[in-house]
Design a protein around this motif. Structure first.
Motif, PDB file in Angstrom:
ATOM      1  N   LEU A 228      17.955  19.706  -9.218  1.00  0.00           N
ATOM      2  CA  LEU A 228      18.336  18.832  -8.117  1.00  0.00           C
ATOM      3  C   LEU A 228      18.325  19.579  -6.787  1.00  0.00           C
ATOM      4  O   LEU A 228      18.054  18.995  -5.732  1.00  0.00           O
ATOM      5  CB  LEU A 228      19.710  18.217  -8.386  1.00  0.00           C
ATOM      6  CG  LEU A 228      19.759  17.251  -9.569  1.00  0.00           C
ATOM      7  CD1 LEU A 228      21.193  16.844  -9.869  1.00  0.00           C
ATOM      8  CD2 LEU A 228      18.892  16.032  -9.323  1.00  0.00           C
ATOM      9  N   TYR A 229      18.604  20.861  -6.839  1.00  0.00           N
ATOM     10  CA  TYR A 229      18.485  21.707  -5.639  1.00  0.00           C
ATOM     11  C   TYR A 229      17.018  21.787  -5.203  1.00  0.00           C
ATOM     12  O   TYR A 229      16.709  21.735  -4.006  1.00  0.00           O
ATOM     13  CB  TYR A 229      19.034  23.091  -5.963  1.00  0.00           C
ATOM     14  CG  TYR A 229      19.000  24.083  -4.821  1.00  0.00           C
ATOM     15  CD1 TYR A 229      19.743  23.881  -3.660  1.00  0.00           C
ATOM     16  CD2 TYR A 229      18.250  25.253  -4.921  1.00  0.00           C
ATOM     17  CE1 TYR A 229      19.733  24.807  -2.624  1.00  0.00           C
ATOM     18  CE2 TYR A 229      18.238  26.181  -3.900  1.00  0.00           C
ATOM     19  CZ  TYR A 229      18.977  25.954  -2.752  1.00  0.00           C
ATOM     20  OH  TYR A 229      18.946  26.875  -1.733  1.00  0.00           O
ATOM     21  N   GLU A 230      16.109  21.874  -6.160  1.00  0.00           N
ATOM     22  CA  GLU A 230      14.678  21.823  -5.842  1.00  0.00           C
ATOM     23  C   GLU A 230      14.309  20.466  -5.240  1.00  0.00           C
ATOM     24  O   GLU A 230      13.484  20.379  -4.324  1.00  0.00           O
ATOM     25  CB  GLU A 230      13.848  22.076  -7.101  1.00  0.00           C
ATOM     26  CG  GLU A 230      13.963  23.474  -7.680  1.00  0.00           C
ATOM     27  CD  GLU A 230      13.092  23.636  -8.917  1.00  0.00           C
ATOM     28  OE1 GLU A 230      11.853  23.687  -8.773  1.00  0.00           O
ATOM     29  OE2 GLU A 230      13.650  23.684 -10.034  1.00  0.00           O
ATOM     30  N   PHE A 231      14.898  19.415  -5.775  1.00  0.00           N
ATOM     31  CA  PHE A 231      14.675  18.054  -5.260  1.00  0.00           C
ATOM     32  C   PHE A 231      15.068  18.003  -3.778  1.00  0.00           C
ATOM     33  O   PHE A 231      14.316  17.490  -2.939  1.00  0.00           O
ATOM     34  CB  PHE A 231      15.518  17.076  -6.090  1.00  0.00           C
ATOM     35  CG  PHE A 231      15.226  15.611  -5.869  1.00  0.00           C
ATOM     36  CD1 PHE A 231      14.514  15.143  -4.776  1.00  0.00           C
ATOM     37  CD2 PHE A 231      15.695  14.665  -6.789  1.00  0.00           C
ATOM     38  CE1 PHE A 231      14.260  13.779  -4.592  1.00  0.00           C
ATOM     39  CE2 PHE A 231      15.451  13.310  -6.616  1.00  0.00           C
ATOM     40  CZ  PHE A 231      14.741  12.873  -5.506  1.00  0.00           C
ATOM     41  N   HIS A 232      16.241  18.542  -3.458  1.00  0.00           N
ATOM     42  CA  HIS A 232      16.681  18.558  -2.062  1.00  0.00           C
ATOM     43  C   HIS A 232      15.673  19.313  -1.187  1.00  0.00           C
ATOM     44  O   HIS A 232      15.326  18.861  -0.092  1.00  0.00           O
ATOM     45  CB  HIS A 232      18.058  19.203  -1.938  1.00  0.00           C
ATOM     46  CG  HIS A 232      18.539  19.308  -0.523  1.00  0.00           C
ATOM     47  ND1 HIS A 232      19.395  18.393   0.042  1.00  0.00           N
ATOM     48  CD2 HIS A 232      18.266  20.212   0.458  1.00  0.00           C
ATOM     49  CE1 HIS A 232      19.627  18.717   1.296  1.00  0.00           C
ATOM     50  NE2 HIS A 232      18.959  19.830   1.568  1.00  0.00           N
TER      51      HIS A 232
ATOM     52  N   PRO B 166       0.807  -1.226   0.000  1.00  0.00           N
ATOM     53  CA  PRO B 166       0.000   0.000   0.000  1.00  0.00           C
ATOM     54  C   PRO B 166       0.837   1.272   0.000  1.00  0.00           C
ATOM     55  O   PRO B 166       1.809   1.398   0.757  1.00  0.00           O
ATOM     56  CB  PRO B 166      -0.806  -0.121   1.299  1.00  0.00           C
ATOM     57  CG  PRO B 166      -0.829  -1.572   1.616  1.00  0.00           C
ATOM     58  CD  PRO B 166       0.477  -2.118   1.138  1.00  0.00           C
ATOM     59  N   ILE B 167       0.463   2.195  -0.860  1.00  0.00           N
ATOM     60  CA  ILE B 167       1.027   3.547  -0.847  1.00  0.00           C
ATOM     61  C   ILE B 167       0.088   4.402  -0.004  1.00  0.00           C
ATOM     62  O   ILE B 167      -1.060   4.637  -0.385  1.00  0.00           O
ATOM     63  CB  ILE B 167       1.170   4.115  -2.268  1.00  0.00           C
ATOM     64  CG1 ILE B 167       2.183   3.288  -3.067  1.00  0.00           C
ATOM     65  CG2 ILE B 167       1.594   5.579  -2.229  1.00  0.00           C
ATOM     66  CD1 ILE B 167       2.303   3.680  -4.534  1.00  0.00           C
ATOM     67  N   VAL B 168       0.579   4.863   1.141  1.00  0.00           N
ATOM     68  CA  VAL B 168      -0.294   5.532   2.105  1.00  0.00           C
ATOM     69  C   VAL B 168      -0.251   7.054   1.980  1.00  0.00           C
ATOM     70  O   VAL B 168      -1.101   7.747   2.552  1.00  0.00           O
ATOM     71  CB  VAL B 168       0.047   5.105   3.535  1.00  0.00           C
ATOM     72  CG1 VAL B 168      -0.214   3.612   3.717  1.00  0.00           C
ATOM     73  CG2 VAL B 168       1.500   5.428   3.894  1.00  0.00           C
ATOM     74  N   HIS B 169       0.725   7.556   1.248  1.00  0.00           N
ATOM     75  CA  HIS B 169       0.780   9.004   1.030  1.00  0.00           C
ATOM     76  C   HIS B 169       1.635   9.277  -0.191  1.00  0.00           C
ATOM     77  O   HIS B 169       2.603   8.559  -0.463  1.00  0.00           O
ATOM     78  CB  HIS B 169       1.375   9.729   2.248  1.00  0.00           C
ATOM     79  CG  HIS B 169       1.395  11.227   2.088  1.00  0.00           C
ATOM     80  ND1 HIS B 169       0.259  11.996   2.183  1.00  0.00           N
ATOM     81  CD2 HIS B 169       2.408  12.087   1.814  1.00  0.00           C
ATOM     82  CE1 HIS B 169       0.571  13.264   1.991  1.00  0.00           C
ATOM     83  NE2 HIS B 169       1.860  13.345   1.753  1.00  0.00           N
ATOM     84  N   MET B 170       1.299  10.327  -0.933  1.00  0.00           N
ATOM     85  CA  MET B 170       2.105  10.722  -2.083  1.00  0.00           C
ATOM     86  C   MET B 170       2.111  12.245  -2.197  1.00  0.00           C
ATOM     87  O   MET B 170       1.188  12.923  -1.766  1.00  0.00           O
ATOM     88  CB  MET B 170       1.586  10.100  -3.384  1.00  0.00           C
ATOM     89  CG  MET B 170       0.251  10.600  -3.887  1.00  0.00           C
ATOM     90  SD  MET B 170       0.294  12.172  -4.838  1.00  0.00           S
ATOM     91  CE  MET B 170       1.242  11.686  -6.259  1.00  0.00           C
ATOM     92  N   GLU B 171       3.180  12.756  -2.765  1.00  0.00           N
ATOM     93  CA  GLU B 171       3.279  14.174  -3.090  1.00  0.00           C
ATOM     94  C   GLU B 171       4.133  14.301  -4.345  1.00  0.00           C
ATOM     95  O   GLU B 171       4.862  13.375  -4.714  1.00  0.00           O
ATOM     96  CB  GLU B 171       3.900  14.984  -1.939  1.00  0.00           C
ATOM     97  CG  GLU B 171       3.021  15.073  -0.700  1.00  0.00           C
ATOM     98  CD  GLU B 171       3.513  16.078   0.323  1.00  0.00           C
ATOM     99  OE1 GLU B 171       4.297  16.988  -0.064  1.00  0.00           O
ATOM    100  OE2 GLU B 171       3.128  15.971   1.498  1.00  0.00           O
ATOM    101  N   THR B 172       4.057  15.444  -4.974  1.00  0.00           N
ATOM    102  CA  THR B 172       4.846  15.668  -6.177  1.00  0.00           C
ATOM    103  C   THR B 172       5.182  17.146  -6.310  1.00  0.00           C
ATOM    104  O   THR B 172       4.468  18.003  -5.782  1.00  0.00           O
ATOM    105  CB  THR B 172       4.091  15.183  -7.428  1.00  0.00           C
ATOM    106  OG1 THR B 172       4.947  15.317  -8.573  1.00  0.00           O
ATOM    107  CG2 THR B 172       2.817  15.970  -7.652  1.00  0.00           C
ATOM    108  N   ILE B 173       6.277  17.437  -6.977  1.00  0.00           N
ATOM    109  CA  ILE B 173       6.603  18.811  -7.332  1.00  0.00           C
ATOM    110  C   ILE B 173       6.965  18.844  -8.814  1.00  0.00           C
ATOM    111  O   ILE B 173       7.371  17.833  -9.396  1.00  0.00           O
ATOM    112  CB  ILE B 173       7.760  19.398  -6.510  1.00  0.00           C
ATOM    113  CG1 ILE B 173       9.070  18.621  -6.760  1.00  0.00           C
ATOM    114  CG2 ILE B 173       7.416  19.457  -5.039  1.00  0.00           C
ATOM    115  CD1 ILE B 173      10.316  19.345  -6.270  1.00  0.00           C
TER     116      ILE B 173
END
Length: 305
Positions: free
Chosen positions: A112-116, A48-55
């Motif tokens: 990648l700075y945004e990823f961090h 189960p995936i219990v939470h997700m987010e994205t940018i």
């Protein structure tokens, strides 16, 4: 997997479900009026995936301007009161020869700075001590430095012997993602961006650490009995990318407090490797222009002292 103007993602989900992958998250769909296609990111899970987010990253350059690339995050319930935190990304690509001072490299490091920064937001809220974090995907950062280790005897690049040293951009990627930042002059004398962050993550490049070299995941080669180098794949790979021997796909690991899980569960990376996914007998030689990367993670109860 880009979905724009096709049913390929829906077909993937249907096929995956038959194999037990009942849970999934994906990049947000995009339509003609968005003046963009989606980011092409998917996470499939049998658990189960219990939470997700994205940018979504700042817009890319050149052809990448059309793709709303970014990062996809999923918190996966592995049972026993523990979770795995999975991030996958697809960053700005380079086309042709790559020099670390060119603009698309800086744009890639900025992403990648945004990823961090995304990890800084997500992990304190959703990660408990001892829960592993995995960063994977097509980072488009080639960590091989392509310097021949024995040019007097071997005139072509070898995967193992010539993949030990890390390129300048490869080192910059790890520095930016971890939060240490870079010397701004790496990107040219006029650059002032360090991409340094307040929070530092102790990230590990598991493929390099386990194998001892940066494995080729894109534009691989084969050498015939006469010592002539040929491209390993020519159907899905563009002509300019044939024989580039890039290492641009990763499995990065973060779990500095592995022995501090509240329920005594210890997560460890058991194995990691590259999966070419060749397709003998098909009109194409492999399922993607990139090789896949894989990792086996073990969850075990800590023995009582």
């Amino acid at each position: 997997m880009f979905e724009y103007a096709s049913s390929r993602r829906a077909r993937l989900f249907a096929a995956a479900e038959k194999l037990g992958y009942k849970y999934y998250v994906a990049s947000e769909r995009r339509f003609l009026w968005h003046m963009a296609i989606d980011g092409g990111l998917v996470i499939l899970s049998k658990l189960p995936i219990v939470h997700m987010e994205t940018i979504t990253y700042q817009r890319g350059m050149g052809p990448d301007w059309l793709a709303q690339k970014g990062v996809l995050y999923a918190k996966v319930d592995v049972g026993g009161g523990s979770h795995t935190h999975v991030f996958t990304t697809h960053t700005q690509a380079s086309y042709g020869e790559v020099v670390v001072t060119q603009p698309d490299v800086k744009r890639r490091l900025a992403q990648l700075y945004e990823f961090h920064g995304f990890m800084e937001q997500v992990l304190p809220k959703y990660r408990a001590k001892g829960e592993p974090v995995i960063l994977t995907g097509d980072f488009n950062v080639d960590s091989r430095n392509h310097q021949l280790s024995d040019p007097e005897h071997v005139s072509y690049e070898r995967e193992v012997e010539d993949g030990i040293n890390t390129s300048e951009e490869g080192m910059a990627m790890m520095a930016v993602l971890s939060g240490h930042g870079i010397d701004p002059k790496v990107l040219g004398p006029d650059n002032q961006d360090t991409f340094k962050s307040k929070v530092v993550f102790d990230l590990h490049d598991t493929l390099k650490e386990r194998l001892g070299y940066h494995p080729v995941t894109f534009g691989n080669t084969v050498v015939d009995e006469h010592g002539v180098v040929h491209p390993r794949e020519t159907i899905l790979t563009t002509t300019q990318d044939n024989k580039v021997m890039h290492s641009i796909d990763y499995v990065l690991w973060y779990n500095p407090d592995a022995d501090q899980h509240s329920k005594g569960i210890v997560a460890s990376m058991e194995d990691v490797g590259v999966v070419p996914n060749f397709t003998p007998g098909m009109p194409f030689t492999q399922i993607s222009d990139h090789y896949g990367v894989s990792a086996d993670i073990r969850f075990a109860r800590k023995e009582k002292e």
